[in-house]
Design a protein around this motif. Structure first.
Motif, PDB file in Angstrom:
ATOM      1  N   GLN A  98       0.870  -1.177   0.000  1.00 55.64           N
ATOM      2  CA  GLN A  98       0.000   0.000   0.000  1.00 55.64           C
ATOM      3  C   GLN A  98       0.903   1.222   0.000  1.00 55.64           C
ATOM      4  OE1 GLN A  98      -3.258  -0.524  -0.301  1.00 55.64           O
ATOM      5  NE2 GLN A  98      -3.030  -2.718  -0.003  1.00 55.64           N
ATOM      6  N   PRO A  99       0.531   2.340  -0.481  1.00 52.72           N
ATOM      7  CA  PRO A  99      -0.646   2.681  -1.261  1.00 52.72           C
ATOM      8  C   PRO A  99      -0.447   2.408  -2.747  1.00 52.72           C
ATOM      9  CG  PRO A  99       0.601   4.668  -0.823  1.00 52.72           C
ATOM     10  CD  PRO A  99       1.326   3.520  -0.137  1.00 52.72           C
ATOM     11  N   ASP A 100      -1.411   2.869  -3.555  1.00 51.28           N
ATOM     12  CA  ASP A 100      -1.380   2.628  -5.001  1.00 51.28           C
ATOM     13  C   ASP A 100      -0.061   3.077  -5.642  1.00 51.28           C
ATOM     14  OD1 ASP A 100      -3.995   1.805  -4.624  1.00 51.28           O
ATOM     15  OD2 ASP A 100      -4.893   3.523  -5.631  1.00 51.28           O
ATOM     16  N   ASP A 101       0.450   4.230  -5.241  1.00 49.20           N
ATOM     17  CA  ASP A 101       1.686   4.758  -5.834  1.00 49.20           C
ATOM     18  C   ASP A 101       2.867   3.827  -5.572  1.00 49.20           C
ATOM     19  OD1 ASP A 101       0.342   6.954  -6.798  1.00 49.20           O
ATOM     20  OD2 ASP A 101       1.063   8.325  -5.251  1.00 49.20           O
ATOM     21  N   ASN A 102       2.920   3.207  -4.415  1.00 47.47           N
ATOM     22  CA  ASN A 102       4.009   2.275  -4.124  1.00 47.47           C
ATOM     23  C   ASN A 102       3.915   1.051  -5.025  1.00 47.47           C
ATOM     24  OD1 ASN A 102       4.760   4.055  -2.162  1.00 47.47           O
ATOM     25  ND2 ASN A 102       4.597   2.619  -0.470  1.00 47.47           N
ATOM     26  N   ARG A 103       2.698   0.533  -5.213  1.00 47.04           N
ATOM     27  CA  ARG A 103       2.538  -0.623  -6.110  1.00 47.04           C
ATOM     28  C   ARG A 103       2.947  -0.257  -7.521  1.00 47.04           C
ATOM     29  NH1 ARG A 103      -2.141  -0.862  -3.375  1.00 47.04           N
ATOM     30  NH2 ARG A 103      -3.408  -0.333  -5.205  1.00 47.04           N
ATOM     31  N   LYS A 104       2.527   0.905  -7.981  1.00 49.62           N
ATOM     32  CA  LYS A 104       2.877   1.343  -9.332  1.00 49.62           C
ATOM     33  C   LYS A 104       4.395   1.442  -9.499  1.00 49.62           C
ATOM     34  CE  LYS A 104       2.011   4.985 -12.690  1.00 49.62           C
ATOM     35  NZ  LYS A 104       1.354   6.257 -12.960  1.00 49.62           N
ATOM     36  N   ALA A 105       5.055   1.978  -8.494  1.00 47.61           N
ATOM     37  CA  ALA A 105       6.518   2.121  -8.558  1.00 47.61           C
ATOM     38  C   ALA A 105       7.196   0.758  -8.552  1.00 47.61           C
ATOM     39  CB  ALA A 105       7.013   2.969  -7.392  1.00 47.61           C
ATOM     40  N   ILE A 106       6.729  -0.156  -7.727  1.00 48.50           N
ATOM     41  CA  ILE A 106       7.330  -1.498  -7.683  1.00 48.50           C
ATOM     42  C   ILE A 106       7.106  -2.217  -9.007  1.00 48.50           C
ATOM     43  CG2 ILE A 106       7.149  -3.786  -6.611  1.00 48.50           C
ATOM     44  CD1 ILE A 106       6.765  -2.305  -3.915  1.00 48.50           C
ATOM     45  N   ILE A 107       5.918  -2.122  -9.563  1.00 44.92           N
ATOM     46  CA  ILE A 107       5.637  -2.760 -10.855  1.00 44.92           C
ATOM     47  C   ILE A 107       6.527  -2.161 -11.935  1.00 44.92           C
ATOM     48  CG2 ILE A 107       3.888  -3.052 -12.666  1.00 44.92           C
ATOM     49  CD1 ILE A 107       1.834  -3.210 -10.260  1.00 44.92           C
ATOM     50  N   GLY A 108       6.717  -0.844 -11.908  1.00 44.44           N
ATOM     51  CA  GLY A 108       7.636  -0.206 -12.857  1.00 44.44           C
ATOM     52  C   GLY A 108       9.036  -0.764 -12.718  1.00 44.44           C
ATOM     53  N   TYR A 109       9.473  -0.966 -11.498  1.00 43.51           N
ATOM     54  CA  TYR A 109      10.800  -1.536 -11.259  1.00 43.51           C
ATOM     55  C   TYR A 109      10.866  -2.989 -11.732  1.00 43.51           C
ATOM     56  CZ  TYR A 109      14.880  -3.428  -8.959  1.00 43.51           C
ATOM     57  OH  TYR A 109      16.067  -4.063  -8.719  1.00 43.51           O
ATOM     58  N   LEU A 110       9.832  -3.770 -11.448  1.00 41.47           N
ATOM     59  CA  LEU A 110       9.840  -5.170 -11.872  1.00 41.47           C
ATOM     60  C   LEU A 110       9.994  -5.284 -13.385  1.00 41.47           C
ATOM     61  CD1 LEU A 110       7.029  -6.696  -9.619  1.00 41.47           C
ATOM     62  CD2 LEU A 110       9.507  -6.979  -9.384  1.00 41.47           C
ATOM     63  N   LYS A 111       9.459  -4.339 -14.121  1.00 40.30           N
ATOM     64  CA  LYS A 111       9.576  -4.351 -15.584  1.00 40.30           C
ATOM     65  C   LYS A 111      11.015  -4.154 -16.045  1.00 40.30           C
ATOM     66  CE  LYS A 111       5.027  -2.684 -16.854  1.00 40.30           C
ATOM     67  NZ  LYS A 111       4.331  -1.528 -17.458  1.00 40.30           N
ATOM     68  N   THR A 112      11.869  -3.607 -15.194  1.00 37.83           N
ATOM     69  CA  THR A 112      13.271  -3.396 -15.579  1.00 37.83           C
ATOM     70  C   THR A 112      14.122  -4.637 -15.295  1.00 37.83           C
ATOM     71  OG1 THR A 112      14.062  -2.505 -13.445  1.00 37.83           O
ATOM     72  CG2 THR A 112      13.053  -0.937 -15.010  1.00 37.83           C
ATOM     73  N   LEU A 113      13.580  -5.569 -14.537  1.00 45.66           N
ATOM     74  CA  LEU A 113      14.342  -6.772 -14.171  1.00 45.66           C
ATOM     75  C   LEU A 113      14.229  -7.795 -15.300  1.00 45.66           C
ATOM     76  CD1 LEU A 113      13.297  -7.206 -10.434  1.00 45.66           C
ATOM     77  CD2 LEU A 113      15.325  -6.071 -11.356  1.00 45.66           C
ATOM     78  N   LYS A 114      15.329  -8.113 -15.888  1.00 38.90           N
ATOM     79  CA  LYS A 114      15.332  -9.076 -17.014  1.00 38.90           C
ATOM     80  C   LYS A 114      16.100 -10.305 -16.657  1.00 38.90           C
ATOM     81  CE  LYS A 114      13.113  -6.181 -19.560  1.00 38.90           C
ATOM     82  NZ  LYS A 114      11.729  -6.270 -19.631  1.00 38.90           N
TER      83      LYS A 114
END
Length: 114
Positions: A98-114
């Motif tokens: 929580q909150p929404d902004d933290n989830r959005k930031a983590i998802i953005g970071y996960l997209k950079t992990l290859k």
């Protein structure tokens, strides 16, 4: 393109790396203990866009195995991080983000992990 539209586009593009950087910080403080090489959770490199519960090197919970026909889209990642036991009843992940902004930031970071 108007100056206002161009400025908005430039700001949104410029925000993407910062969002990923914030996501990395959040990931390192909230997620890495279990998802950084522990037996508690799978490593998350390549998770964004991948099939759910598909890593061969991790024994997934029945809750996530039941979702194995799905894909880790932004919406699915957000729903899981927001309420893991609602998204996948029977999951072993009990910690929500929580909150929404933290989830959005983590998802953005996960997209950079290859």
């Amino acid at each position: 393109m108007s100056r206002i539209a161009f400025a908005a586009l430039a700001a949104s593009l410029a925000a993407t790396p910062a969002l990923a950087a914030d996501g990395e910080t959040l990931f390192n403080t909230q997620c890495k203990m279990c998802h950084g090489g522990s037996v508690m959770g799978p490593k998350l490199e390549g998770v964004a866009g991948a099939k759910i519960a598909a890593r061969p090197d991790f024994n997934y919970s029945p809750g996530l195995k039941a979702k194995a026909d799905g894909t880790w889209t932004d919406a699915n990642l957000d729903a899981f991080l927001k309420a893991p036991t609602t998204f996948a009843p029977g999951t072993r992940m009990m910690i929500s983000v929580q909150p929404d902004d933290n989830r959005k930031a983590i998802i953005g970071y996960l997209k950079t992990l290859k």
